[in-house]
Every structure is written in structure tokens, then in C-alpha cells.
Scaffold this motif. Structure first.
Motif, mmCIF file in Angstrom:
data_model
loop_
_atom_site.group_PDB
_atom_site.id
_atom_site.type_symbol
_atom_site.label_atom_id
_atom_site.label_comp_id
_atom_site.label_asym_id
_atom_site.label_seq_id
_atom_site.Cartn_x
_atom_site.Cartn_y
_atom_site.Cartn_z
ATOM 1 N N UNK A 1 10.650 29.718 -27.021
ATOM 2 C CA UNK A 1 9.566 29.054 -26.307
ATOM 3 C C UNK A 1 8.386 28.793 -27.243
ATOM 4 N N UNK A 2 8.097 29.732 -28.109
ATOM 5 C CA UNK A 2 7.030 29.542 -29.085
ATOM 6 C C UNK A 2 7.314 28.366 -30.011
ATOM 7 N N UNK A 3 8.580 28.234 -30.442
ATOM 8 C CA UNK A 3 8.958 27.090 -31.281
ATOM 9 C C UNK A 3 8.833 25.779 -30.511
ATOM 10 N N UNK A 4 9.210 25.794 -29.242
ATOM 11 C CA UNK A 4 9.097 24.584 -28.422
ATOM 12 C C UNK A 4 7.629 24.183 -28.273
ATOM 13 N N UNK A 5 6.772 25.141 -28.004
ATOM 14 C CA UNK A 5 5.351 24.832 -27.848
ATOM 15 C C UNK A 5 4.740 24.387 -29.171
ATOM 16 N N UNK A 6 5.189 24.976 -30.269
ATOM 17 C CA UNK A 6 4.699 24.544 -31.577
ATOM 18 C C UNK A 6 5.112 23.093 -31.830
ATOM 19 N N UNK B 1 5.270 20.868 -29.694
ATOM 20 C CA UNK B 1 4.380 20.038 -28.879
ATOM 21 C C UNK B 1 2.937 20.101 -29.370
ATOM 22 N N UNK B 2 2.718 20.918 -30.405
ATOM 23 C CA UNK B 2 1.362 21.064 -30.925
ATOM 24 C C UNK B 2 0.507 22.023 -30.125
ATOM 25 N N UNK B 3 1.122 22.916 -29.382
ATOM 26 C CA UNK B 3 0.387 23.908 -28.585
ATOM 27 C C UNK B 3 0.519 25.262 -29.265
ATOM 28 N N UNK B 4 -0.591 25.985 -29.335
ATOM 29 C CA UNK B 4 -0.570 27.318 -29.943
ATOM 30 C C UNK B 4 -0.268 28.349 -28.862
ATOM 31 N N UNK B 5 0.631 29.275 -29.179
ATOM 32 C CA UNK B 5 0.904 30.400 -28.285
ATOM 33 C C UNK B 5 1.189 31.618 -29.124
ATOM 34 N N UNK B 6 1.020 32.769 -28.517
ATOM 35 C CA UNK B 6 1.394 34.013 -29.175
ATOM 36 C C UNK B 6 2.894 34.185 -29.047
ATOM 37 N N UNK B 7 3.534 34.637 -30.114
ATOM 38 C CA UNK B 7 4.961 34.896 -30.046
ATOM 39 C C UNK B 7 5.194 36.279 -29.487
ATOM 40 N N UNK B 8 6.433 36.552 -29.179
ATOM 41 C CA UNK B 8 6.778 37.861 -28.616
ATOM 42 C C UNK B 8 6.465 38.976 -29.600
ATOM 43 N N UNK B 9 6.689 38.742 -30.893
ATOM 44 C CA UNK B 9 6.466 39.808 -31.865
ATOM 45 C C UNK B 9 4.998 40.108 -32.028
ATOM 46 N N UNK B 10 4.120 39.112 -31.984
ATOM 47 C CA UNK B 10 2.696 39.387 -32.126
ATOM 48 C C UNK B 10 2.116 39.986 -30.856
ATOM 49 N N UNK B 11 2.696 39.671 -29.716
ATOM 50 C CA UNK B 11 2.196 40.216 -28.456
ATOM 51 C C UNK B 11 2.618 41.665 -28.268
ATOM 52 N N UNK B 12 3.719 42.054 -28.898
ATOM 53 C CA UNK B 12 4.208 43.420 -28.727
ATOM 54 C C UNK B 12 3.373 44.417 -29.516
ATOM 55 N N UNK B 13 2.704 43.999 -30.542
ATOM 56 C CA UNK B 13 1.958 44.912 -31.404
ATOM 57 C C UNK B 13 0.646 45.186 -30.893
#
Length: 129
Positions: free
Chosen positions: A110-115, A117-129
Motif C-alpha cells: 500500500x505504501x508503494x501504491x501511495x508513493x 500516486x505521489x502521496x506520503x504515508x508511513x510504512x509498516x516498518x516505520x510505524x512499528x518502531x
């Protein structure tokens, strides 16, 4: 007096041993992997997060996505379906951990899909920390 002295020493040694056993037991429980209930709650959390991310903020943006973005979005949706199916049959901490892993993998897609589209999101790995 000798018998009572020996008996007192034995009681003290037994009490110290019991307290030591309780402390050691609590430490070993704390070091163990999460319980099935904890693992289930974590798996549910990641699955809900993935489901929320699959709701497009702008349907037209998703519709006009490039091939790579569409592929990443499809992979995220497949991970959601697989994780939801596994969650319905999971009973052990290891099975719930597999659901969590699948949902987090979907969030990476999902993060790759949003990227794309030019949308920034937190990935699962950064959100877990």
C-alpha cells in the motif's frame, strides 16, 4: 530449643526458596513471546490498519494509477484478503503472528501504491518502531 531452631531455619529457607521461585517465574513469563490474546489483538490492529488504508481518499486518483501502482494496490488487497482469512481460523500465537506479517506486507504494498500516486504515508516498518 534445638528442634525449634532447626525448624525455624527450615521454614526461613523454604520461604526464601518460594519467593525466589515466584520471582523467577515472573521473569520467565515476561521474557516469553506474547500470549495468544496479545497476538490476536496485534493481528487485528494491523488488519484494521490495512483495511483503512485500502479505502481510497480519491477514487479518481486510484482509477488513473499507472500499472506499477495498480499492481501494488492489488497486492495490498490480496494481502488483506489472505490475512482476513487466516485470522478467521487462527488459534495460536504463531498463527496470529502470520496474520500480522501478512497485514504488514500488505501495508508495504500500500505504501508503494501511495508513493506511485505521489502521496506520503508511513510504512509498516516505520510505524512499528
Amino acid at each position: 530449643m534445638g528442634f525449634m531452631g532447626v525448624w525455624s531455619v527450615l521454614l526461613v529457607v523454604g520461604a526464601v526458596g518460594a519467593v525466589g521461585g515466584v520471582v523467577a517465574g515472573r521473569r520467565s513469563r515476561r521474557d516469553r513471546s506474547p500470549s495468544g490474546l496479545d497476538a490476536e489483538a496485534e493481528a487485528n490492529q494491523w488488519l484494521v490498519r490495512l483495511a483503512g488504508g485500502l479505502v481510497p481518499p480519491d477514487v479518481r486518483a486510484w482509477a488513473g494509477a499507472g500499472e506499477g501502482t495498480a499492481r501494488a494496490l492489488t497486492s495490498a488487497a490480496e494481502c488483506h484478503r489472505a490475512a482476513r482469512t487466516r485470522l478467521s481460523t487462527a488459534r495460536t500465537a504463531a498463527e496470529y503472528a502470520e496474520v500480522t506479517r501478512t497485514a504488514r506486507e500488505g501495508l508495504e504494498h500500500l505504501g508503494r501504491a501511495r508513493a506511485g500516486l505521489g502521496r506520503e504515508t508511513a510504512t509498516a516498518s516505520s510505524a512499528a518502531g
